[in-house]
Design an enzyme around this catalytic site. Structure first.
Site, mmCIF file in Angstrom:
data_model
loop_
_atom_site.group_PDB
_atom_site.id
_atom_site.type_symbol
_atom_site.label_atom_id
_atom_site.label_comp_id
_atom_site.label_asym_id
_atom_site.label_seq_id
_atom_site.Cartn_x
_atom_site.Cartn_y
_atom_site.Cartn_z
ATOM 1 N N LYS A 113 -5.552 -10.804 -6.627
ATOM 2 C CA LYS A 113 -6.676 -10.802 -5.698
ATOM 3 C C LYS A 113 -7.738 -9.787 -6.138
ATOM 4 C CE LYS A 113 -6.083 -8.344 -1.860
ATOM 5 N NZ LYS A 113 -5.877 -7.863 -0.483
ATOM 6 N N LYS A 138 -10.661 -4.061 -3.396
ATOM 7 C CA LYS A 138 -11.313 -2.753 -3.459
ATOM 8 C C LYS A 138 -10.375 -1.704 -4.019
ATOM 9 C CE LYS A 138 -12.790 -3.536 0.945
ATOM 10 N NZ LYS A 138 -13.576 -3.605 2.178
ATOM 11 N N LYS A 141 0.818 -1.216 0.000
ATOM 12 C CA LYS A 141 0.000 0.000 0.000
ATOM 13 C C LYS A 141 0.850 1.263 0.000
ATOM 14 C CE LYS A 141 -4.411 -1.581 1.794
ATOM 15 N NZ LYS A 141 -5.421 -1.460 2.850
HETATM 16 P P1 TYM Z 1 -10.754 -5.976 4.372
HETATM 17 O O1 TYM Z 1 -11.764 -4.963 4.750
HETATM 18 O O2 TYM Z 1 -9.775 -5.638 3.322
HETATM 19 O O3 TYM Z 1 -11.498 -7.290 3.903
HETATM 20 C C1 TYM Z 1 -12.509 -7.900 4.689
HETATM 21 C C2 TYM Z 1 -12.368 -9.412 4.622
HETATM 22 O O4 TYM Z 1 -12.468 -9.860 3.271
HETATM 23 C C3 TYM Z 1 -11.361 -10.686 2.967
HETATM 24 N N1 TYM Z 1 -11.029 -10.529 1.541
HETATM 25 C C4 TYM Z 1 -10.911 -11.542 0.667
HETATM 26 N N2 TYM Z 1 -11.051 -12.871 0.813
HETATM 27 C C5 TYM Z 1 -10.884 -13.643 -0.288
HETATM 28 N N3 TYM Z 1 -10.597 -13.141 -1.509
HETATM 29 C C6 TYM Z 1 -10.447 -11.807 -1.704
HETATM 30 N N4 TYM Z 1 -10.173 -11.329 -2.916
HETATM 31 C C7 TYM Z 1 -10.606 -10.948 -0.583
HETATM 32 N N5 TYM Z 1 -10.533 -9.602 -0.415
HETATM 33 C C8 TYM Z 1 -10.792 -9.362 0.889
HETATM 34 C C9 TYM Z 1 -10.241 -10.197 3.855
HETATM 35 O O5 TYM Z 1 -9.246 -11.171 4.019
HETATM 36 C C10 TYM Z 1 -11.002 -9.886 5.134
HETATM 37 O O6 TYM Z 1 -11.179 -11.056 5.892
HETATM 38 N N6 TYM Z 1 -7.453 -5.750 8.080
HETATM 39 C C11 TYM Z 1 -8.777 -6.228 7.703
HETATM 40 C C12 TYM Z 1 -9.880 -5.685 8.582
HETATM 41 C C13 TYM Z 1 -9.648 -5.889 10.032
HETATM 42 C C14 TYM Z 1 -9.740 -7.117 10.729
HETATM 43 C C15 TYM Z 1 -9.459 -6.805 12.095
HETATM 44 C C16 TYM Z 1 -10.028 -8.420 10.356
HETATM 45 C C17 TYM Z 1 -9.318 -4.928 10.924
HETATM 46 N N7 TYM Z 1 -9.196 -5.470 12.178
HETATM 47 C C18 TYM Z 1 -9.465 -7.795 13.073
HETATM 48 C C19 TYM Z 1 -10.035 -9.406 11.341
HETATM 49 C C20 TYM Z 1 -9.751 -9.090 12.691
HETATM 50 C C21 TYM Z 1 -9.050 -5.771 6.289
HETATM 51 O O7 TYM Z 1 -8.518 -4.796 5.823
HETATM 52 O O8 TYM Z 1 -10.003 -6.505 5.669
#
Ligand code: TYM
Length: 332
Positions: A195, A198, A112
């Site tokens: 992947k 967003k 990022k």
């Molecule tokens: P975020 O908001 O980017 O994504 C949310 C969840 O979706 C999953 N994900 C995917 N899984 C499979 N294929 C994909 N292409 C794909 N894109 C996204 C992510 O792995 C995630 O599970 N850091 C985290 C948010 C967060 C969090 C936490 C998660 C903050 N604190 C504590 C668990 C526990 C994030 O940015 O997810």
């Protein structure tokens, strides 16, 4: 009951199929067996530049989408990260346990920050995984259902938990990532080895849950496949087709092998056309439910208030233990 916890960032108007298949689906199935805590990571969303009005809107849309996806407010605590100040408070303590080099090794930060240049990235973006560790450890969950891209953050979380337990006193439970192999990495429809994301995917590569269903159908029909013609799962040789098979299989609850059989001898055209229909059938009710939920702001506000109350009760207890163990004088 052991706990399950996860979070999602409100960084777009809609969640996409990667979020849903990689994470949210598992949240829904796990909420019966575990004591569930699911939150919208609004504090993580400000690690990059954002628009306040848009953020507020997206947070409520996120809450509505969680409910529309099947996260049941009667069973699960659904809340905003910023409503439970213990997240930021524990985050600070954990930052003081994290090595600078350790934080720098996080690949998501590297990716990022590379875009804008490391010097321009915020310190919040740098310490983001430590806040994420705090998000998790406060609830002492057994499982954290996430996609593959979060695995390294979970490893850091476990390291920090262990370090704290060792340096002070056993306080944290070591959480386990819960990553569903088949859907751990849903890929970009136009670039099937990357992947679905967003921030990185082109609009044609990403299926948003709240898109007009006809738009999503079109994206499926124009998804990149390969020069062959056989509908067969082979992630290395046929990443595009395999990704479509994964999506097809999960949203219709049909084993991949059954789909391979169904499309034996048929071309990609038929396969994509049927999948496009299945996607429309899947997203249409989801979208309607979300829009309906968004009409009733009072109800949404009640849900997240109740969620924050449930979460705070747990989080504050853990934070009190932490403050005590690091040697802070208790306020009287
Ligand atoms: P975020 O908001 O980017 O994504 C949310 C969840 O979706 C999953 N994900 C995917 N899984 C499979 N294929 C994909 N292409 C794909 N894109 C996204 C992510 O792995 C995630 O599970 N850091 C985290 C948010 C967060 C969090 C936490 C998660 C903050 N604190 C504590 C668990 C526990 C994030 O940015 O997810």
């Amino acid at each position: 009951r052991p706990r399950v916890l996860s979070g999602i960032q409100p960084t777009a108007d809609s969640f996409h199929f990667g979020n849903y298949l990689g994470a949210l689906r598992q949240w829904v199935t796990m909420q019966d067996e575990f004591e569930p805590f699911f939150f919208i990571a609004d504090q993580h969303a400000i690690t990059v530049e954002q628009d306040p009005k848009q953020l507020r809107d997206r947070c409520l849309r996120a809450a509505a989408q969680l409910i529309a996806a099947g996260v049941d407010p009667e069973k699960s605590a659904i809340f905003m990260q910023s409503h439970v100040p213990a997240h930021a408070q524990l985050g600070w303590v954990l930052q003081c346990l994290t090595g600078f080099g350790e934080a720098r090794r996080m690949t998501q930060f590297k990716d990022k920050s590379a875009k804008q240049g490391e010097g321009a990235a915020s310190v919040g973006l740098f310490t983001y995984p430590v806040l994420m560790a705090a998000d998790i450890l406060l609830y002492r969950p057994q499982y954290v259902p996430v996609g593959e891209d979060q695995r390294q953050h979970l490893e850091l979380t476990r390291d920090l938990a262990q370090r704290f337990n060792h340096r002070y006193k056993k306080t944290f439970r070591l959480p386990e990532p819960f990553i569903t192999k088949e859907t751990a990495k849903i890929t970009d429809l136009q670039e099937p080895t990357a992947k679905m994301s967003k921030s990185a995917s082109s609009p044609a590569g990403i299926i948003d849950l709240l898109d007009e269903p006809s738009v999503s159908a079109k994206k499926i029909r124009s998804a990149v496949t390969d020069s062959g013609s056989e509908v067969r799962f082979d992630a290395d040789e046929k990443p595009g087709v395999s990704n479509l098979l994964t999506i097809y299989s999960t949203i219709t609850d049909t084993p991949v092998a059954a789909l391979e059989e169904q499309y034996a001898g048929k071309g990609y055209g038929d396969f994509k056309k049927d999948l496009a229909e299945a996607v429309v059938e899947f997203v249409t009710p989801f979208r309607n439910r979300t829009l309906e939920l968004l009409e009733d702001r009072d109800r949404l506000n009640d849900v997240i208030a109740a969620g924050a109350a449930k979460a705070s009760a747990v989080a504050e207890r853990t934070l009190a233990d932490v403050y005590d163990r690091v040697g802070f004088v208790p306020p009287v």
